[in-house]
Design a protein around this motif. Structure first.
Motif, PDB file in Angstrom:
ATOM      1  N   LEU A 102     -12.970   3.693  -6.134  1.00 42.60           N
ATOM      2  CA  LEU A 102     -13.259   2.712  -5.081  1.00 42.60           C
ATOM      3  C   LEU A 102     -13.429   3.444  -3.757  1.00 42.60           C
ATOM      4  O   LEU A 102     -12.484   3.639  -3.024  1.00 42.60           O
ATOM      5  CB  LEU A 102     -12.119   1.691  -5.010  1.00 42.60           C
ATOM      6  CG  LEU A 102     -12.395   0.442  -4.190  1.00 42.60           C
ATOM      7  CD1 LEU A 102     -13.397  -0.444  -4.896  1.00 42.60           C
ATOM      8  CD2 LEU A 102     -11.107  -0.321  -3.952  1.00 42.60           C
ATOM      9  N   PHE A 103     -14.646   3.871  -3.449  1.00 43.40           N
ATOM     10  CA  PHE A 103     -14.946   4.643  -2.241  1.00 43.40           C
ATOM     11  C   PHE A 103     -14.016   5.827  -2.101  1.00 43.40           C
ATOM     12  O   PHE A 103     -13.536   6.148  -1.003  1.00 43.40           O
ATOM     13  CB  PHE A 103     -14.852   3.765  -0.985  1.00 43.40           C
ATOM     14  CG  PHE A 103     -15.603   2.476  -1.108  1.00 43.40           C
ATOM     15  CD1 PHE A 103     -16.973   2.474  -1.307  1.00 43.40           C
ATOM     16  CD2 PHE A 103     -14.933   1.268  -1.055  1.00 43.40           C
ATOM     17  CE1 PHE A 103     -17.668   1.296  -1.433  1.00 43.40           C
ATOM     18  CE2 PHE A 103     -15.625   0.085  -1.183  1.00 43.40           C
ATOM     19  CZ  PHE A 103     -16.996   0.089  -1.381  1.00 43.40           C
ATOM     20  N   GLY A 104     -13.711   6.486  -3.217  1.00 42.12           N
ATOM     21  CA  GLY A 104     -12.832   7.637  -3.165  1.00 42.12           C
ATOM     22  C   GLY A 104     -11.356   7.306  -3.208  1.00 42.12           C
ATOM     23  O   GLY A 104     -10.529   8.195  -3.297  1.00 42.12           O
ATOM     24  N   PHE A 105     -11.025   5.998  -3.151  1.00 44.72           N
ATOM     25  CA  PHE A 105      -9.611   5.623  -3.247  1.00 44.72           C
ATOM     26  C   PHE A 105      -9.312   5.113  -4.647  1.00 44.72           C
ATOM     27  O   PHE A 105     -10.213   4.710  -5.383  1.00 44.72           O
ATOM     28  CB  PHE A 105      -9.274   4.536  -2.225  1.00 44.72           C
ATOM     29  CG  PHE A 105      -9.398   4.995  -0.814  1.00 44.72           C
ATOM     30  CD1 PHE A 105      -8.471   5.891  -0.281  1.00 44.72           C
ATOM     31  CD2 PHE A 105     -10.427   4.538  -0.009  1.00 44.72           C
ATOM     32  CE1 PHE A 105      -8.589   6.314   1.025  1.00 44.72           C
ATOM     33  CE2 PHE A 105     -10.551   4.964   1.292  1.00 44.72           C
ATOM     34  CZ  PHE A 105      -9.626   5.859   1.815  1.00 44.72           C
ATOM     35  N   ASN A 106      -8.016   5.113  -5.003  1.00 42.67           N
ATOM     36  CA  ASN A 106      -7.623   4.556  -6.286  1.00 42.67           C
ATOM     37  C   ASN A 106      -7.581   3.029  -6.194  1.00 42.67           C
ATOM     38  O   ASN A 106      -6.942   2.497  -5.291  1.00 42.67           O
ATOM     39  CB  ASN A 106      -6.238   5.066  -6.696  1.00 42.67           C
ATOM     40  CG  ASN A 106      -6.221   6.566  -6.843  1.00 42.67           C
ATOM     41  OD1 ASN A 106      -7.227   7.172  -7.187  1.00 42.67           O
ATOM     42  ND2 ASN A 106      -5.079   7.172  -6.567  1.00 42.67           N
ATOM     43  N   PRO A 107      -8.251   2.331  -7.119  1.00 44.86           N
ATOM     44  CA  PRO A 107      -8.280   0.865  -7.008  1.00 44.86           C
ATOM     45  C   PRO A 107      -7.017   0.198  -7.554  1.00 44.86           C
ATOM     46  O   PRO A 107      -7.099  -0.721  -8.347  1.00 44.86           O
ATOM     47  CB  PRO A 107      -9.520   0.496  -7.822  1.00 44.86           C
ATOM     48  CG  PRO A 107      -9.709   1.609  -8.758  1.00 44.86           C
ATOM     49  CD  PRO A 107      -9.101   2.833  -8.171  1.00 44.86           C
ATOM     50  N   TRP A 108      -5.852   0.669  -7.190  1.00 52.66           N
ATOM     51  CA  TRP A 108      -4.595  -0.024  -7.477  1.00 52.66           C
ATOM     52  C   TRP A 108      -3.637   0.280  -6.347  1.00 52.66           C
ATOM     53  O   TRP A 108      -3.805   1.258  -5.627  1.00 52.66           O
ATOM     54  CB  TRP A 108      -4.016   0.428  -8.815  1.00 52.66           C
ATOM     55  CG  TRP A 108      -3.780   1.899  -8.915  1.00 52.66           C
ATOM     56  CD1 TRP A 108      -2.757   2.590  -8.351  1.00 52.66           C
ATOM     57  CD2 TRP A 108      -4.597   2.859  -9.597  1.00 52.66           C
ATOM     58  NE1 TRP A 108      -2.884   3.914  -8.655  1.00 52.66           N
ATOM     59  CE2 TRP A 108      -3.992   4.111  -9.415  1.00 52.66           C
ATOM     60  CE3 TRP A 108      -5.763   2.762 -10.366  1.00 52.66           C
ATOM     61  CZ2 TRP A 108      -4.534   5.277  -9.943  1.00 52.66           C
ATOM     62  CZ3 TRP A 108      -6.281   3.919 -10.890  1.00 52.66           C
ATOM     63  CH2 TRP A 108      -5.672   5.165 -10.687  1.00 52.66           C
ATOM     64  N   VAL A 109      -2.628  -0.574  -6.178  1.00 55.13           N
ATOM     65  CA  VAL A 109      -1.673  -0.339  -5.105  1.00 55.13           C
ATOM     66  C   VAL A 109      -0.621   0.662  -5.555  1.00 55.13           C
ATOM     67  O   VAL A 109      -0.227   1.550  -4.820  1.00 55.13           O
ATOM     68  CB  VAL A 109      -1.003  -1.657  -4.675  1.00 55.13           C
ATOM     69  CG1 VAL A 109       0.028  -1.400  -3.594  1.00 55.13           C
ATOM     70  CG2 VAL A 109      -2.062  -2.614  -4.154  1.00 55.13           C
ATOM     71  N   VAL A 110      -0.180   0.500  -6.806  1.00 57.52           N
ATOM     72  CA  VAL A 110       0.865   1.400  -7.285  1.00 57.52           C
ATOM     73  C   VAL A 110       0.574   1.734  -8.746  1.00 57.52           C
ATOM     74  O   VAL A 110       0.203   0.877  -9.541  1.00 57.52           O
ATOM     75  CB  VAL A 110       2.264   0.780  -7.095  1.00 57.52           C
ATOM     76  CG1 VAL A 110       2.323  -0.621  -7.634  1.00 57.52           C
ATOM     77  CG2 VAL A 110       3.342   1.625  -7.723  1.00 57.52           C
ATOM     78  N   ASP A 111       0.685   3.031  -9.083  1.00 53.99           N
ATOM     79  CA  ASP A 111       0.446   3.481 -10.453  1.00 53.99           C
ATOM     80  C   ASP A 111       1.790   3.863 -11.048  1.00 53.99           C
ATOM     81  O   ASP A 111       2.349   4.906 -10.734  1.00 53.99           O
ATOM     82  CB  ASP A 111      -0.502   4.680 -10.439  1.00 53.99           C
ATOM     83  CG  ASP A 111      -0.800   5.153 -11.848  1.00 53.99           C
ATOM     84  OD1 ASP A 111      -0.784   4.309 -12.748  1.00 53.99           O
ATOM     85  OD2 ASP A 111      -1.038   6.346 -12.025  1.00 53.99           O
ATOM     86  N   LEU A 112       2.322   2.977 -11.906  1.00 57.46           N
ATOM     87  CA  LEU A 112       3.681   3.181 -12.395  1.00 57.46           C
ATOM     88  C   LEU A 112       3.671   3.675 -13.834  1.00 57.46           C
ATOM     89  O   LEU A 112       2.842   3.238 -14.632  1.00 57.46           O
ATOM     90  CB  LEU A 112       4.444   1.862 -12.354  1.00 57.46           C
ATOM     91  CG  LEU A 112       4.891   1.367 -10.995  1.00 57.46           C
ATOM     92  CD1 LEU A 112       5.543   0.021 -11.157  1.00 57.46           C
ATOM     93  CD2 LEU A 112       5.866   2.347 -10.389  1.00 57.46           C
TER      94      LEU A 112
END
Lengths: 337, 116
Positions: A102-112
């Motif tokens: 997502l525009f170079g960002f991870n499309p999640w708030v938290v990766d658990l």
């Protein structure tokens, strides 16, 4: 791991998107239900009724706030907030696309690492909102609604938790992103029968978990007025509605992520347009939309369970079926693969 | 532990947003204090507190749930490592489940699922 400001912005955007989606889901639901019952549904406020959610929001903000005499005021005020806070928090663990898509960002708030447990746990804490709300209201109907809701949740939590197990056993991880990347259906055709059973059991218990028809006994309006919602008005009522719809969306996203490949696109399209299955968000939203439509469709189609039928179904059928699916998955993994 | 920090951030943002929504009626000039009235009872005036009596079977369901939820907690780590251990894990969990299943059958015979 994102820097703090990225997490802040993502959390903020997630909340706004979920609340906006809630507002328009109410409209979409009423329109679809209307069509299914040969009427129009709300279509007077703006073109196609598109301004209806805004009108509803204004109305619920300005409605008179009522508190019942002898109600437990602190709990009564807190309960809708508990409900919506946990409903919104649960969604953060669900991945919306591959890392950095997502525009170079991870499309999640938290990766658990324990994403499955996190979503299950946080959504079940949200039940406290419903339970405490009905409990604190000092009204027979609200009390009955809250008792029903807690008994229903604890009956269906078992089916829900057990049917997830097949997926976890196949994927060997509790991380939602890794489950999507494994792709549980691609492991072996031998696993398809237990997965299909687990999928059906999971969808049924997820519908029960979010209190939708045919499991909407906590707010069965023909039996107990409005259940736990009876004594709530104005913004508190709106918060309960919000949490119901946000919970529905979380359930839809959770089902898609566990069983239907989550953020990954269809295989056929990937052959035609290479890279299309890596597009962020869109596939998850499409899969969620299918389940949201299913929830609405069921509401227009099925009558409500009777309470004893509901409990018997949960304990004696769903639980056993989910258990059988788990053991079958285990047998296939241990003896066939 | 660091992986879990975004949850706190998310919850903080959620609480701020929900708090704002909650205060909206008051901010936009609603009444300062809420009106009090008796609980709804289909037209009758409630004579006693609503929390007077309710059926004991809710308690029974709660107890049953506690037993099985604990079982499920044990099954999650088992499921994660299942593929590595293989059929021995299957046998061990099968024994554990059998004991619990006997519990369900006992509860069934005693009428825990009979609601009418």
């Amino acid at each position: 791991m994102d820097p703090l400001w990225v997490t802040l912005i993502k959390a903020f955007v997630l909340c706004l998107v979920l609340l906006g989606a809630f507002a328009y889901m109410t409209l979409i639901e009423r329109r679809i239900l209307g069509r299914m019952q040969h009427r129009h549904g709300p279509n007077r406020t703006g073109p196609f009724g598109l301004l209806q959610p805004i009108a509803d929001a204004i109305k619920s903000v300005f409605k008179e706030d009522i508190i019942v005499t002898n109600a437990d005021k602190v709990v009564y005020v807190m309960a809708p907030m508990i409900s919506i806070i946990f409903a919104l928090s649960a969604f953060g663990a669900i991945p919306g696309g591959p890392a950095g898509s997502l525009f170079g960002f991870n499309p999640w708030v938290v990766d658990l690492d324990i994403g499955v447990l996190y979503v299950l746990a946080v959504t079940s804490v949200g039940v406290y909102g419903i339970f405490l709300g009905g409990w604190a209201s000092n009204s027979k109907y609200a009390l009955l609604g809250s008792l029903r809701s807690s008994a229903q949740i604890i009956s269906y939590e078992l089916g829900l938790g057990l049917s997830v197990l097949s997926v976890i056993m196949i994927a060997g991880t509790l991380n939602l992103r890794e489950i999507v990347e494994v792709g549980v259906w691609t492991v072996s055709p031998w696993l398809w029968p237990p997965l299909a059973v687990a999928f059906v059991a999971f969808v049924i218990s997820a519908i029960a978990e979010v209190n939708r028809t045919p499991f909407d006994l906590p707010e069965a309006e023909q039996e107990i007025v409005a259940g736990y919602l009876t004594e709530y008005s104005g913004i508190k009522w709106a918060l309960y509605q919000m949490s119901e719809y946000v919970n529905m969306m979380t359930a839809a996203a959770f089902i898609s992520t566990l069983f239907l490949g989550g953020y990954r696109g269809p295989y056929v399209l990937e052959r035609l347009i290479p890279g299309s299955s890596e597009w962020p968000i869109i596939w998850l939203v499409l899969k969620m939309a299918i389940f949201m439509f299913l929830f609405i469709w069921l509401r227009a189609t099925l009558p409500r369970f009777r309470y004893d039928q509901l409990m018997r179904f949960g304990w004696l059928y769903l639980f056993e079926v989910a258990l059988a699916a788990t053991l079958l998955t285990g047998a296939v993994i241990a003896f066939v693969l | 532990m660091e992986n879990y920090a975004p949850i706190l951030v998310l919850m903080a943002v959620v609480i701020v947003i929900v708090g704002l929504i909650y205060r909206l009626p008051a901010l936009l000039g609603g009444r300062a204090s809420a009106r009090e009235r008796p609980g709804y009872l289909s037209g009758a005036v409630p004579r006693e507190h609503a929390m007077s009596r309710f059926h004991v079977r809710w308690y029974l369901v709660g107890l049953l749930f506690l037993a099985f939820d604990m079982e499920m907690v044990f099954m999650y780590p088992w499921a994660v490592v299942f593929a590595d251990i293989g059929w021995m894990a299957m046998v061990e969990m099968g024994m554990f489940l059998l004991i619990l299943l006997l519990g369900v059958l006992y509860a069934w015979r005693e009428g825990a699922f009979r609601w009418t």
